[in-house]
Design a protein around this motif. Sequence first.
Motif, PDB file in Angstrom:
ATOM      1  N   UNK A   7       6.876   5.967 -15.863  1.00 51.25           N
ATOM      2  CA  UNK A   7       7.381   7.339 -15.924  1.00 51.25           C
ATOM      3  C   UNK A   7       6.493   8.299 -16.678  1.00 51.25           C
ATOM      4  N   UNK A   8       5.530   7.780 -17.441  1.00 51.76           N
ATOM      5  CA  UNK A   8       4.596   8.620 -18.187  1.00 51.76           C
ATOM      6  C   UNK A   8       3.252   8.759 -17.475  1.00 51.76           C
ATOM      7  N   UNK A   9       3.152   8.189 -16.276  1.00 48.75           N
ATOM      8  CA  UNK A   9       1.909   8.285 -15.511  1.00 48.75           C
ATOM      9  C   UNK A   9       0.863   7.261 -15.905  1.00 48.75           C
ATOM     10  N   UNK A  10       1.242   6.258 -16.674  1.00 52.22           N
ATOM     11  CA  UNK A  10       0.309   5.206 -17.070  1.00 52.22           C
ATOM     12  C   UNK A  10       0.300   4.118 -16.006  1.00 52.22           C
ATOM     13  N   UNK A  11      -0.890   3.686 -15.611  1.00 50.62           N
ATOM     14  CA  UNK A  11      -1.028   2.672 -14.568  1.00 50.62           C
ATOM     15  C   UNK A  11      -0.457   1.348 -15.078  1.00 50.62           C
ATOM     16  N   UNK A  12       0.475   0.783 -14.299  1.00 50.60           N
ATOM     17  CA  UNK A  12       1.060  -0.503 -14.680  1.00 50.60           C
ATOM     18  C   UNK A  12       0.657  -1.621 -13.727  1.00 50.60           C
ATOM     19  N   UNK A  13       0.231  -1.254 -12.518  1.00 50.18           N
ATOM     20  CA  UNK A  13      -0.210  -2.292 -11.597  1.00 50.18           C
ATOM     21  C   UNK A  13      -1.109  -1.710 -10.517  1.00 50.18           C
ATOM     22  N   UNK A  14      -2.044  -2.542 -10.084  1.00 50.33           N
ATOM     23  CA  UNK A  14      -2.947  -2.226  -8.975  1.00 50.33           C
ATOM     24  C   UNK A  14      -3.074  -3.498  -8.163  1.00 50.33           C
ATOM     25  N   UNK A  15      -3.088  -3.362  -6.863  1.00 52.32           N
ATOM     26  CA  UNK A  15      -3.258  -4.533  -6.021  1.00 52.32           C
ATOM     27  C   UNK A  15      -4.062  -4.224  -4.775  1.00 52.32           C
ATOM     28  N   UNK A  16      -4.747  -5.250  -4.293  1.00 50.56           N
ATOM     29  CA  UNK A  16      -5.514  -5.156  -3.061  1.00 50.56           C
ATOM     30  C   UNK A  16      -5.114  -6.327  -2.176  1.00 50.56           C
ATOM     31  N   UNK A  17      -5.024  -6.103  -0.893  1.00 58.02           N
ATOM     32  CA  UNK A  17      -4.753  -7.211   0.027  1.00 58.02           C
ATOM     33  C   UNK A  17      -6.001  -8.083   0.111  1.00 58.02           C
ATOM     34  N   UNK A  18      -5.803  -9.304   0.531  1.00 57.57           N
ATOM     35  CA  UNK A  18      -6.956 -10.214   0.623  1.00 57.57           C
ATOM     36  C   UNK A  18      -7.962  -9.748   1.672  1.00 57.57           C
ATOM     37  N   UNK A  19      -7.534  -8.905   2.582  1.00 58.72           N
ATOM     38  CA  UNK A  19      -8.413  -8.395   3.637  1.00 58.72           C
ATOM     39  C   UNK A  19      -8.736  -6.915   3.425  1.00 58.72           C
ATOM     40  N   UNK A  20      -8.830  -6.499   2.177  1.00 61.63           N
ATOM     41  CA  UNK A  20      -9.022  -5.086   1.880  1.00 61.63           C
ATOM     42  C   UNK A  20     -10.299  -4.533   2.498  1.00 61.63           C
ATOM     43  N   UNK A  21     -11.334  -5.343   2.633  1.00 61.99           N
ATOM     44  CA  UNK A  21     -12.604  -4.847   3.157  1.00 61.99           C
ATOM     45  C   UNK A  21     -12.532  -4.529   4.655  1.00 61.99           C
ATOM     46  N   UNK A  22     -11.520  -5.040   5.342  1.00 62.87           N
ATOM     47  CA  UNK A  22     -11.352  -4.704   6.754  1.00 62.87           C
ATOM     48  C   UNK A  22     -10.772  -3.297   6.915  1.00 62.87           C
TER      49      UNK A  22
END
Length: 163
Positions: A7-22
């Motif tokens: 709620x304060x705009x602080x990043x709590x998670x980031x994720x990439x799929x295993x096929x992100x480069x596609x």
Amino acid sequence: MYLAVDGHGRVIDVGFSTHWQQRLKPSDVGAALYEAYLGAVQKAQAATAIAALHSSGHEAQEPQPRTHEPEDNDRWIQRVWKELDQIEADRRRYAEADARTRAAQERQMLVTSPFGYLKVHLQGRHIVGVEADARRITEASANGLADDARAAFRAAQEADDGQ
């Protein structure tokens, strides 16, 4: 790819799929992360504002008719001077805060992620961009890139807290 903030705009998670480069070129990762960050912050701000509005219970109210006697001139003048003094004190306080904000906004900082995949650009207290090292990112796993992105945003936000 996804990015979540609190709620304060602080990043709590980031994720990439295993096929992100596609779906995403390594050279576009920085811009995509920044765009996801801005979108997540806007959603968090909107949710916070809506929650505050609902919890305040404030609804538009009809103006109430005056039911008191008019003030005499001396009392009115005293009340107006008191209000003007308060307005001047508020104006000074806001001017000082504005000067501090402008000084903070002039500071620029660059935070490099632990693996060197990303650089987060700060201007004052705000994240203003994310740059990706396309050569390094090409070999990154989805989990490694996500961990590096989380660490980069956290380091940038800790640097922001220290200003």
